[in-house]
Design an enzyme around this catalytic site. Structure first.
Site, PDB file in Angstrom:
ATOM      1  N   HIS A   1      -4.404  -5.076  -8.598  1.00  0.00           N
ATOM      2  CA  HIS A   1      -5.312  -4.037  -8.106  1.00  0.00           C
ATOM      3  C   HIS A   1      -6.748  -4.560  -8.115  1.00  0.00           C
ATOM      4  O   HIS A   1      -7.167  -5.189  -9.093  1.00  0.00           O
ATOM      5  CB  HIS A   1      -5.179  -2.780  -8.973  1.00  0.00           C
ATOM      6  CG  HIS A   1      -5.967  -1.633  -8.434  1.00  0.00           C
ATOM      7  ND1 HIS A   1      -5.553  -0.886  -7.354  1.00  0.00           N
ATOM      8  CD2 HIS A   1      -7.177  -1.145  -8.794  1.00  0.00           C
ATOM      9  CE1 HIS A   1      -6.466   0.025  -7.083  1.00  0.00           C
ATOM     10  NE2 HIS A   1      -7.469  -0.110  -7.941  1.00  0.00           N
TER      11      HIS A   1
ATOM     12  N   MET B   1       0.803  -1.221   0.000  1.00  0.00           N
ATOM     13  CA  MET B   1       0.000   0.000   0.000  1.00  0.00           C
ATOM     14  C   MET B   1       0.843   1.282   0.000  1.00  0.00           C
ATOM     15  O   MET B   1       0.495   2.261   0.657  1.00  0.00           O
ATOM     16  CB  MET B   1      -0.955  -0.016   1.199  1.00  0.00           C
ATOM     17  CG  MET B   1      -1.899  -1.181   1.152  1.00  0.00           C
ATOM     18  SD  MET B   1      -2.679  -1.364  -0.469  1.00  0.00           S
ATOM     19  CE  MET B   1      -4.288  -1.872   0.003  1.00  0.00           C
ATOM     20  N   LYS B   2       1.944   1.257  -0.708  1.00  0.00           N
ATOM     21  CA  LYS B   2       2.791   2.441  -0.819  1.00  0.00           C
ATOM     22  C   LYS B   2       3.089   2.664  -2.291  1.00  0.00           C
ATOM     23  O   LYS B   2       3.172   1.692  -3.055  1.00  0.00           O
ATOM     24  CB  LYS B   2       4.142   2.173  -0.128  1.00  0.00           C
ATOM     25  CG  LYS B   2       4.189   2.455   1.346  1.00  0.00           C
ATOM     26  CD  LYS B   2       3.838   3.803   1.610  1.00  0.00           C
ATOM     27  CE  LYS B   2       4.572   4.706   2.477  1.00  0.00           C
ATOM     28  NZ  LYS B   2       3.951   5.912   2.872  1.00  0.00           N
ATOM     29  N   ILE B   3       3.306   3.921  -2.649  1.00  0.00           N
ATOM     30  CA  ILE B   3       3.644   4.184  -4.041  1.00  0.00           C
ATOM     31  C   ILE B   3       5.132   3.932  -4.244  1.00  0.00           C
ATOM     32  O   ILE B   3       5.959   4.310  -3.408  1.00  0.00           O
ATOM     33  CB  ILE B   3       3.230   5.623  -4.426  1.00  0.00           C
ATOM     34  CG1 ILE B   3       1.702   5.682  -4.436  1.00  0.00           C
ATOM     35  CG2 ILE B   3       3.806   6.022  -5.780  1.00  0.00           C
ATOM     36  CD1 ILE B   3       1.123   7.041  -4.602  1.00  0.00           C
TER      37      ILE B   3
ATOM     38  N   ASN C   1       1.833  -5.220 -10.489  1.00  0.00           N
ATOM     39  CA  ASN C   1       0.984  -4.959  -9.315  1.00  0.00           C
ATOM     40  C   ASN C   1      -0.374  -5.609  -9.536  1.00  0.00           C
ATOM     41  O   ASN C   1      -0.808  -5.773 -10.672  1.00  0.00           O
ATOM     42  CB  ASN C   1       0.791  -3.443  -9.187  1.00  0.00           C
ATOM     43  CG  ASN C   1      -0.124  -3.053  -8.043  1.00  0.00           C
ATOM     44  OD1 ASN C   1       0.011  -3.569  -6.923  1.00  0.00           O
ATOM     45  ND2 ASN C   1      -1.062  -2.153  -8.300  1.00  0.00           N
TER      46      ASN C   1
HETATM   47  C1  GAR Z   1      -5.468  -7.348  -2.655  1.00  0.00           C
HETATM   48  O1  GAR Z   1      -6.843  -7.563  -2.820  1.00  0.00           O
HETATM   49  C2  GAR Z   1      -4.962  -6.337  -3.663  1.00  0.00           C
HETATM   50  O2  GAR Z   1      -5.716  -6.291  -4.831  1.00  0.00           O
HETATM   51  C3  GAR Z   1      -5.113  -5.039  -2.911  1.00  0.00           C
HETATM   52  O3  GAR Z   1      -4.778  -5.357  -1.584  1.00  0.00           O
HETATM   53  C4  GAR Z   1      -5.208  -6.682  -1.311  1.00  0.00           C
HETATM   54  C5  GAR Z   1      -4.102  -7.377  -0.543  1.00  0.00           C
HETATM   55  O4  GAR Z   1      -4.534  -8.594  -0.052  1.00  0.00           O
HETATM   56  N1  GAR Z   1      -4.200  -4.067  -3.449  1.00  0.00           N
HETATM   57  C6  GAR Z   1      -4.498  -2.773  -3.521  1.00  0.00           C
HETATM   58  O5  GAR Z   1      -5.536  -2.297  -3.116  1.00  0.00           O
HETATM   59  C7  GAR Z   1      -3.411  -1.935  -4.145  1.00  0.00           C
HETATM   60  N2  GAR Z   1      -3.892  -0.626  -4.431  1.00  0.00           N
HETATM   61  P1  GAR Z   1      -3.498  -9.661   0.491  1.00  0.00           P
HETATM   62  O6  GAR Z   1      -2.545  -8.901   1.411  1.00  0.00           O
HETATM   63  O7  GAR Z   1      -4.352 -10.655   1.236  1.00  0.00           O
HETATM   64  O8  GAR Z   1      -2.795 -10.254  -0.680  1.00  0.00           O
END
Ligand code: GAR
Length: 187
Positions: A107, A88-90, A105
């Site tokens: 999303h 969750m970081k750019i 990535n």
């Molecule tokens: C995932 O659903 C991914 O798509 C989202 O975080 C979740 C992580 O789940 N990513 C974002 O929102 C990026 N902007 P996890 O830690 O159980 O894999």
């Protein structure tokens, strides 16, 4: 097959990390997970690195130049490919410059729709008929690099944010490995 030394970046639950670890153990899967990088010392996902004996590196994104440290660590482990799995970081230019077209990535939306955070609440608010997930390359703009794999499903009237997340992640567990196979099959 020589597997690409890969680093997975995480911030939280790590369910995508767990799924990728399990795929990477397959003989023909193109990547080996050689390193996990995490910006949250409380991330549950770190346990998967511990259980499977994968080296992990905790980063403090509040420190100036922390990405130089990240780069050094990536080089130390001879990483050639990076997957952002709920990180969750750019990612800054230091990394994109050093790993051009080598960072992907996942999303939880049908990009280019709903870039950024809080996707599920925005999707419901917008009364979307369908949603899904996208695996894409990282470039210098948020959630904007070329798509590799996208998977979707229809939203029903019963779907709240929690259900959308479950349904989306179920697709993510297929989309991420599929994208990795596609990248290395095409290259
Ligand atoms: C995932 O659903 C991914 O798509 C989202 O975080 C979740 C992580 O789940 N990513 C974002 O929102 C990026 N902007 P996890 O830690 O159980 O894999």
């Amino acid at each position: 097959m020589v597997k690409k030394k890969t680093c997975i970046f995480i911030s939280g639950q790590g369910s995508n990390l767990k799924n990728l670890i399990s795929h990477s153990r397959g003989y023909n899967f193109p990547i080996k997970i050689s390193l996990v990088i995490c910006n949250n010392r409380e991330a549950i996902g770190l346990n998967y690195a511990k259980i499977y004996g994968i080296p992990y590196f905790l980063i403090n994104t509040k420190l100036k130049n922390y990405e130089n440290k990240v780069l050094q660590t990536l080089k130390k482990y001879k990483i050639t490919f990076i997957c952002l799995a709920g990180y969750m970081k750019i990612i800054s230019k230091i990394l994109t410059k050093n790993y051009p077209k080598k960072i992907i990535n996942i999303h939880p939306s049908l990009l280019p729709k709903f870039k950024g955070l809080n996707t599920f609440s925005r999707i419901l608010k917008n009364k979307e008929k369908e949603t899904g997930c996208t695996v894409h390359y990282i470039n210098d703009k948020l959630d904007s690099g070329n798509k590799i794999v996208q998977k979707k499903f229809f939203i029903t009237s019963k779907d709240d944010e929690k259900v959308l997340k479950i349904k989306t992640q179920k697709l993510e567990y297929k989309a991420f490995p599929e994208a990795i196979i596609k990248i290395f099959r095409d290259n």
